[in-house]
Design an enzyme around this catalytic site. Structure first.
Site, PDB file in Angstrom:
ATOM      1  N   GLU A 265      -1.069  -9.115   3.949  1.00 43.24           N
ATOM      2  CA  GLU A 265      -1.093  -9.650   5.317  1.00 43.24           C
ATOM      3  C   GLU A 265      -2.515  -9.873   5.807  1.00 43.24           C
ATOM      4  O   GLU A 265      -2.726 -10.558   6.811  1.00 43.24           O
ATOM      5  CB  GLU A 265      -0.322  -8.720   6.266  1.00 43.24           C
ATOM      6  CG  GLU A 265      -1.061  -7.500   6.752  1.00 43.24           C
ATOM      7  CD  GLU A 265      -1.138  -6.361   5.737  1.00 43.24           C
ATOM      8  OE1 GLU A 265      -1.643  -5.282   6.106  1.00 43.24           O
ATOM      9  OE2 GLU A 265      -0.702  -6.548   4.574  1.00 43.24           O
TER      10      GLU A 265
ATOM     11  N   CYS B 113       0.833  -1.198   0.000  1.00 41.02           N
ATOM     12  CA  CYS B 113       0.000   0.000   0.000  1.00 41.02           C
ATOM     13  C   CYS B 113       0.873   1.256   0.000  1.00 41.02           C
ATOM     14  O   CYS B 113       1.458   1.604  -1.023  1.00 41.02           O
ATOM     15  CB  CYS B 113      -0.978  -0.058   1.170  1.00 41.02           C
ATOM     16  SG  CYS B 113      -2.359   1.104   1.049  1.00 41.02           S
TER      17      CYS B 113
ATOM     18  N   HIS C 238      -3.444  -5.327   0.726  1.00 40.53           N
ATOM     19  CA  HIS C 238      -2.760  -5.745   1.948  1.00 40.53           C
ATOM     20  C   HIS C 238      -2.655  -7.274   1.984  1.00 40.53           C
ATOM     21  O   HIS C 238      -3.578  -7.949   2.435  1.00 40.53           O
ATOM     22  CB  HIS C 238      -3.513  -5.236   3.183  1.00 40.53           C
ATOM     23  CG  HIS C 238      -3.225  -3.806   3.503  1.00 40.53           C
ATOM     24  ND1 HIS C 238      -2.307  -3.418   4.447  1.00 40.53           N
ATOM     25  CD2 HIS C 238      -3.709  -2.653   2.964  1.00 40.53           C
ATOM     26  CE1 HIS C 238      -2.247  -2.103   4.504  1.00 40.53           C
ATOM     27  NE2 HIS C 238      -3.095  -1.617   3.606  1.00 40.53           N
TER      28      HIS C 238
END
Length: 247
Positions: free
Chosen positions: A222, A128, A220
């Protein structure tokens, strides 16, 4: 690139099977005190991939030491960079990151994404804001306020949307679904290459195919359920770092 460092009078070396992955922190005020921290989701993904995460200190004077210390790097998400340092006024509607974070990440990225990638260079994943900083340091630019530029901007504000990889793009599946939340986007990746776009043409991934592993993604990973667009990126990061330390 395992580097010995003295710890309490002893010599410390990152195990070759568990590379040391530096994670850049966000900087924010907490109870009127300047604080640095990282979402545990990044650390969990790195551990799952077999790496040893450490949270770095956002101080530009430490950038060269960190570049020598770590086997791999993850540049985390956050608010918006100021673009004056890159030759363009900042849009007044941005939510700027703290100056020390921007100065530190700029210094570290200038070391890590040089114009001539060298064999054994530490792998780098930008997420990001991390991707946007990669583009700026590489000579690129941002669309700083998507609502007035991209008619489908709402598709990128907390919604799922399609990702289409460019032909020959490394590390990514040909198509997939990602979930992103951003009001800025990379307009020009500079000397980096576009690796993927959204259904509406917004740049979703950039990188340098000459580099062993250098990729920035707008979503993202994660927090992404898709293995190919989530955990796999951390797995490849750690695999590349492990290959470097073994070499």
């Amino acid at each position: 690139m395992a580097i010995s460092r003295p710890v309490s009078g002893a010599s410390w070396r990152s195990p070759p099977d568990r590379p040391l992955v530096g994670v850049t922190p966000d900087v924010f005020d907490r109870s009127n005190r300047r604080t640095q921290g990282v979402s545990a989701a990044y650390l969990d993904r790195i551990v799952r991939a077999g790496g040893m995460p450490i949270v770095l200190t956002a101080h530009a004077d430490l950038a060269h030491e960190h570049a020598r210390l770590c086997d791999a790097f993850v540049f985390t998400g956050g608010d918006d960079p100021r673009t004056e340092a890159f030759g363009e006024p900042s849009d007044p509607r941005i939510t700027p990151i703290f100056p020390e974070r921007q100065e530190y990440e700029t210094a570290l990225l200038r070391i890590l994404i040089g114009e001539s990638p060298r064999p054994g260079a530490p792998p780098v994943l930008g997420v990001c804001l991390g991707m946007q900083m990669m583009a700026l340091v590489a000579g690129g630019s941002l669309d700083q306020h998507m609502p007035e530029i991209v008619p489908t901007h709402a598709d990128h504000m907390g919604r799922d949307h399609e990702l289409i990889a460019e032909a020959g793009a490394p590390f990514l599946p040909a198509r997939g679904t990602v979930h992103s939340h951003h009001k800025q986007a990379v307009r020009d990746p500079g000397r980096l290459r576009v690796l993927a776009r959204a259904h509406d043409g917004v740049i979703e991934a950039i990188g340098d195919p000459r580099h062993p592993f250098l990729i920035g993604v707008q979503w993202h990973p994660e927090r992404t359920e898709s293995a190919a667009l989530g955990q796999a990126l951390f797995d490849r990061l750690v695999e590349r770092a492990r290959a470097n330390t073994a070499g």
